[in-house]
Design a protein around this motif. Structure first.
Motif, mmCIF file in Angstrom:
data_model
loop_
_atom_site.group_PDB
_atom_site.id
_atom_site.type_symbol
_atom_site.label_atom_id
_atom_site.label_comp_id
_atom_site.label_asym_id
_atom_site.label_seq_id
_atom_site.Cartn_x
_atom_site.Cartn_y
_atom_site.Cartn_z
ATOM 1 N N ALA A 6 3.733 -8.813 9.488
ATOM 2 C CA ALA A 6 3.764 -7.896 10.633
ATOM 3 C C ALA A 6 4.109 -6.466 10.234
ATOM 4 N N SER A 7 4.393 -6.244 8.960
ATOM 5 C CA SER A 7 4.926 -4.934 8.549
ATOM 6 C C SER A 7 3.854 -3.863 8.420
ATOM 7 N N GLY A 8 2.626 -4.280 8.221
ATOM 8 C CA GLY A 8 1.559 -3.297 8.020
ATOM 9 C C GLY A 8 1.545 -2.714 6.617
ATOM 10 N N VAL A 9 2.295 -3.309 5.689
ATOM 11 C CA VAL A 9 2.367 -2.731 4.343
ATOM 12 C C VAL A 9 1.560 -3.543 3.325
ATOM 13 N N THR A 10 1.072 -4.719 3.762
ATOM 14 C CA THR A 10 0.268 -5.538 2.839
ATOM 15 C C THR A 10 -1.179 -5.035 2.834
ATOM 16 N N ILE A 11 -1.957 -5.536 1.902
ATOM 17 C CA ILE A 11 -3.333 -5.051 1.753
ATOM 18 C C ILE A 11 -4.300 -6.147 2.187
ATOM 19 N N ASP A 12 -5.157 -5.798 3.131
ATOM 20 C CA ASP A 12 -6.123 -6.778 3.655
ATOM 21 C C ASP A 12 -6.940 -7.389 2.527
ATOM 22 N N GLY A 13 -7.076 -8.690 2.577
ATOM 23 C CA GLY A 13 -7.932 -9.354 1.605
ATOM 24 C C GLY A 13 -7.248 -9.674 0.286
ATOM 25 N N VAL A 14 -6.007 -9.201 0.121
ATOM 26 C CA VAL A 14 -5.282 -9.529 -1.113
ATOM 27 C C VAL A 14 -4.327 -10.679 -0.812
ATOM 28 N N ALA A 15 -4.462 -11.750 -1.562
ATOM 29 C CA ALA A 15 -3.636 -12.927 -1.299
ATOM 30 C C ALA A 15 -2.175 -12.641 -1.623
ATOM 31 N N GLU A 16 -1.292 -13.346 -0.933
ATOM 32 C CA GLU A 16 0.143 -13.232 -1.203
ATOM 33 C C GLU A 16 0.395 -13.485 -2.691
ATOM 34 N N HIS A 17 1.252 -12.640 -3.294
ATOM 35 C CA HIS A 17 1.525 -12.790 -4.728
ATOM 36 C C HIS A 17 2.427 -14.006 -4.987
ATOM 37 N N ASN B 63 0.798 -1.224 0.000
ATOM 38 C CA ASN B 63 0.000 0.000 0.000
ATOM 39 C C ASN B 63 0.837 1.283 0.000
ATOM 40 N N VAL B 64 2.100 1.189 -0.460
ATOM 41 C CA VAL B 64 2.915 2.402 -0.651
ATOM 42 C C VAL B 64 3.437 2.419 -2.094
ATOM 43 N N VAL B 65 3.834 3.595 -2.543
ATOM 44 C CA VAL B 65 4.396 3.711 -3.887
ATOM 45 C C VAL B 65 5.829 3.172 -3.862
ATOM 46 N N THR B 66 6.156 2.302 -4.807
ATOM 47 C CA THR B 66 7.506 1.738 -4.867
ATOM 48 C C THR B 66 8.248 2.265 -6.100
ATOM 49 N N ALA B 67 9.580 2.157 -6.037
ATOM 50 C CA ALA B 67 10.389 2.678 -7.141
ATOM 51 C C ALA B 67 10.168 1.881 -8.425
ATOM 52 N N SER B 68 9.691 0.645 -8.316
ATOM 53 C CA SER B 68 9.525 -0.154 -9.535
ATOM 54 C C SER B 68 8.422 0.421 -10.423
ATOM 55 N N ARG B 69 7.609 1.294 -9.858
ATOM 56 C CA ARG B 69 6.585 1.972 -10.663
ATOM 57 C C ARG B 69 7.218 2.677 -11.875
ATOM 58 N N GLY C 40 -0.733 -1.645 -12.681
ATOM 59 C CA GLY C 40 -1.205 -0.500 -11.909
ATOM 60 C C GLY C 40 -1.084 -0.681 -10.404
ATOM 61 N N TYR C 41 -0.751 -1.895 -9.948
ATOM 62 C CA TYR C 41 -0.580 -2.128 -8.510
ATOM 63 C C TYR C 41 0.889 -2.007 -8.128
ATOM 64 N N GLU C 42 1.086 -1.791 -6.829
ATOM 65 C CA GLU C 42 2.453 -1.717 -6.290
ATOM 66 C C GLU C 42 2.808 -3.052 -5.645
ATOM 67 N N TYR C 43 4.044 -3.491 -5.850
ATOM 68 C CA TYR C 43 4.510 -4.736 -5.246
ATOM 69 C C TYR C 43 5.826 -4.503 -4.507
ATOM 70 N N GLY C 44 6.013 -5.248 -3.449
ATOM 71 C CA GLY C 44 7.289 -5.200 -2.735
ATOM 72 C C GLY C 44 7.740 -6.609 -2.395
ATOM 73 N N THR C 45 9.045 -6.754 -2.183
ATOM 74 C CA THR C 45 9.618 -8.070 -1.863
ATOM 75 C C THR C 45 10.442 -8.000 -0.586
ATOM 76 N N ILE C 46 10.241 -8.977 0.273
ATOM 77 C CA ILE C 46 11.246 -9.220 1.315
ATOM 78 C C ILE C 46 11.978 -10.479 0.874
ATOM 79 N N ALA C 47 13.230 -10.279 0.466
ATOM 80 C CA ALA C 47 14.036 -11.403 0.000
ATOM 81 C C ALA C 47 14.855 -11.939 1.168
#
Ligand SMILES: Cc1cc2nc3c(=O)[nH]c(=O)nc-3n(C[C@H](O)[C@H](O)[C@H](O)COP(=O)(O)OP(=O)(O)OC[C@H]3O[C@@H](n4cnc5c(N)ncnc54)[C@H](O)[C@@H]3O)c2cc1C
Ligand SMILES: *[C@@H]1O[C@H](CO)[C@@H](O)[C@H](O)[C@H]1NC(C)=O
Ligand SMILES: *[C@@H]1O[C@H](CO)[C@@H](O)[C@H](O)[C@H]1NC(C)=O
Ligand SMILES: *[C@@H]1O[C@H](CO)[C@@H](O)[C@H](O)[C@H]1NC(C)=O
Ligand SMILES: *[C@@H]1O[C@H](CO)[C@@H](O)[C@H](O)[C@H]1NC(C)=O
Ligand SMILES: *[C@@H]1O[C@H](CO)[C@@H](O)[C@H](O)[C@H]1NC(C)=O
Ligand SMILES: *[C@@H]1O[C@H](CO)[C@@H](O)[C@H](O)[C@H]1NC(C)=O
Length: 607
Positions: free
Chosen positions: A507-518, A358-364, A448-455
């Motif tokens: 636990a990060s609070g950055v994921t979107i409720d109801g959206v399954a893990e990509h 739910n934040v804007v990422t540089a990959s945009r 159009g969606y934002e994605y992030g990775t914890i590697a």
């Protein structure tokens, strides 16, 4: 990309003093020098420049590539393009001129995948290709090196001065970074009075996504506030980068170390080293080739191989130093049978959990022209996402006992070979999608969606790979066997690490409720399923090391002694990541520079 290029190319060329095309000396055919350094990469330019500080000695550098700023374009200069600059693993993409475009052998424990493996082919070498993280290993890493080599001068306290000597630190500019992207560091881990050439600083941008990763890691017990340069790695933090803060451009070994106006220093660019020529067991000259013309460069004192972890062992083998059976099979005359050449390949490998965020990422920037234009405008003022090379917050952990107790006894025993301060897992926060990293474009789906990775990266790997050769010609690529996941302990740690990354994300609070893990996705739950996902997506962090390992003379697997001298021959050293006896946890470029600084001093002191 084309617009960016035309806008910035001339500007950056004018501004960058490192682009002077030739140093004053004019390289000549069949000349002789005191030192011939093979490979003008990260370690090679550092040691060559230090040796040439003595005006009484002459130094030549032989480098297969040219100027990355020209042949690699702005993607190789602007930090924000580093991840996009074709660091994918697609073996069919040969578009990049400043890379060797090596492909690995099939990964036997990772679904037989064949991966492109980035290696710089240019002045600056892989320091012109990397993602610019600058930090050091742990104290006990180097203390263990001292034990392995039987030389106490490799202890942390003794190598710290060489880490300091190589670089200059600039404090973060908090007027340009987000207030919540503040960094922790120890001024005393650096010594700017030494005027170290390499520029180390923080980008003028802290990814908002990373600030949430920091929160998530803290929630699972990896505390923030890590200072990554004082010899311990047990928390999370923003490591500094090799960025020149005066321009927010890449600081490579070329921009930092390559001397510009020095008469005793010559660079043979676009010149391939083919073979070392020996008289008996004494290294005398290097056979090279420029534009199809063959000639030799003689070394009055020494030849120094700095061709990197894949090609330093290749050059040794084609020249007659290596495992006898390999050499004889290819009809190469054996100068010295050294079974360790090309063995002991250490590397870090990573995989990740990807979510919509739910934040804007540089990959945009990959797909959004408006965001790209805005980033470009900000970069003109040395701000915004283009100042940051990819990874934001990094977290390090020795897995907690609550996880460790579920490991098999043999895994626990295997891991106990690592020093007590050496973490098993590094978590890397990445703006965008890391899912096998097939090509740079995969970082953004364009939906159009934002994605992030914890590697998660395996930084106490027990699997080892190797380098071999298929011919006696350095024009043919070396055979690269990475060995990922071949040791069962690595498989267990990898599964545990992926679960931890999932927990941190949750636990990060950055994921979107109801959206399954990509990725890996909700269907991937059992350990077996998770391991299957890892096998199909694991990629290098490109830290290959150890293939000409330093060691004690009594160790039959050691290739060089603690001063980098190749066993069994004279006037020949290896100085680059290939001589690391072990691969320090985290990111290795700081150690490449330290090793070059230290052995330059050894040479100056007659060792
Ligand atoms: C995509 C990527 C990201 C990375 N990110 C980071 C990071 O963020 N932080 C970090 O610390 N590390 C990172 N690394 C790793 C780090 O950059 C390398 O470990 C380091 O640069 C290796 O330095 P080296 O001196 O051993 O070899 P190199 O820098 O590769 O130098 C070898 C040189 O020898 C030349 N050469 C080879 N063979 C010949 C020949 N036969 N004749 C003439 N010249 C030859 C090559 O062209 C090259 O210039 C990354 C690496 C990659 C690829
Ligand atoms: C370089 O040396 C080789 C071998 O001695 C010789 O054949 C060649 O002509 C020399 N080249 C030049 C330009 O002197
Ligand atoms: C950090 O600040 C950025 C920019 O103001 C903001 O987008 C982000 O939500 C903040 N992060 C956290 C964890 O609150
Ligand atoms: C990490 O290790 C250092 C050095 O031993 C110590 O001072 C610090 O408190 C540790 N940090 C955490 C979060 O455990
Ligand atoms: C290699 O060294 C030998 C012995 O010193 C010498 O005779 C020969 O000319 C050298 N070859 C080249 C290509 O320099
Ligand atoms: C593992 O080690 C523990 C004690 O260290 C021992 O009790 C147990 O039997 C071992 N398990 C296996 C399967 O060997
Ligand atoms: C995610 O967090 C919630 C609480 O915020 C918790 O109930 C749930 O078990 C967590 N899921 C995972 C996979 O950790």
């Amino acid at each position: 990309m084309a617009v960016w290029k035309s806008t910035f190319l001339s500007l950056i060329y004018l501004a960058s003093p490192s682009l002077a095309l030739f140093n004053l000396g004019v390289p000549g055919i069949n000349w002789s020098y005191d030192y011939v350094v093979v490979g003008g990469g990260t370690s090679g330019l550092a040691i060559a420049a230090r040796l040439a500080e003595d005006p009484g000695v002459t130094v030549a550098v032989v480098e297969a590539g040219g100027h990355y700023e020209i042949e690699g374009g702005i993607e190789s200069i602007i930090p924000g393009f580093a991840a996009a600059a074709n660091t994918g693993t697609d073996p069919s993409d040969d578009s990049l001129l400043i890379d060797w475009n090596f492909d690995t052998l099939p990964l036997t424990a990772a679904n037989g995948r064949v991966l492109r493996y980035a290696r710089g082919k240019c002045l600056g070498g892989t320091s012109a290709r990397n993602l610019m993280v600058y930090h050091r290993g742990t104290k006990e890493t180097y203390d263990q090196w001292a034990g392995i080599t039987g030389d106490s001068s490799w202890e942390w306290d003794s190598v710290l001065p060489y880490f300091k000597k190589s670089c200059t630190l600039t404090a973060p500019d908090m007027t340009k970074r987000n207030a919540n992207a503040s960094v922790t560091y120890n001024v005393n881990a650096f010594d700017n009075s030494l005027d170290g050439p390499l520029q180390v600083s923080w980008p003028n941008y802290g990814s908002p996504f990373s600030t949430y990763v920091e929160v998530g890691l803290e929630e699972i017990g990896i505390l923030s506030g890590q200072d990554t340069n004082s010899g311990y790695l047990n928390g999370s933090g923003w490591a500094p980068s090799t960025i020149d803060p005066s321009l927010e451009t890449r600081s490579s070994s070329k921009t930092s170390f390559l001397p510009q106006f020095t008469l005793n220093f010559n660079v043979y660019a676009h010149t391939l080293a083919k073979k070392i020529n020996f008289s008996g067991t004494k290294a005398q000259s290097v056979k090279v080739e420029t534009l199809g013309i063959s000639y030799t460069l003689a070394a009055k004192k020494e030849i120094i191989l700095s061709a990197g972890s894949f090609q330093s062992p290749q050059l040794l083998m084609v020249s007659g130093i290596g495992p006898r059976s390999t050499l004889e099979e290819l009809g190469i005359k054996v100068i010295k049978d050294l079974r360790g050449v090309g063995q002991n390949l250490w590397d870090h490998a990573l995989f990740g959990v990807v979510n919509r965020v739910n934040v804007v990422t540089a990959s945009r920037l990959v797909n959004d022209a408006l965001a790209a234009a805005e980033a470009l405008a900000q970069y003109a003022f040395q701000k915004g996402p283009l100042t940051a090379p990819g990874f934001g917050v990094l977290g390090f952990e020795k897995l907690p006992d609550s996880i460790r107790k579920h490991f098999t006894n043999s895994t626990r025993e295997a891991l106990s070979a690592f020093p007590s301060d050496w973490p098993e897992v590094e978590y890397l926060s990445l703006d965008g999608i890391l899912d096998g990293w097939h090509s740079a474009d995969d970082q953004d789906l364009g939906d159009g969606y934002e994605y992030g990775t914890i590697a998660a990266a395996l930084i106490s790997p027990l699997s080892r790979g190797s380098i071999s050769i298929s011919s006696a010609d350095t024009t043919d690529p070396p055979l690269i066997d990475l060995g990922y996941l071949t040791h069962p302990a690595d498989q267990e740690v990898a599964v545990a690490a992926l679960k931890r990354a999932r927990q941190a994300f949750n636990a990060s609070g950055v994921t979107i409720d109801g959206v399954a893990e990509h990725r890996p996705g909700p269907d991937v739950q059992t350990d077996e399923e998770i391991l299957g996902f890892i096998r199909s997506t694991i990629v290098p962090v490109w830290h290959a090391a150890g293939t000409c390992a330093m060691g004690d003379a009594s160790n039959p697997d050691a290739v060089v002694d603690s001063n980098g001298k190749v066993f069994g021959v004279q006037n020949l050293r290896v100085v680059d990541a290939s001589i690391f006896p072990t691969l320090p946890p985290g990111h290795p470029q700081s150690t490449c520079y330290m090793v070059a600084e230290k052995i330059a001093d050894d040479i100056k002191n007659g060792n």
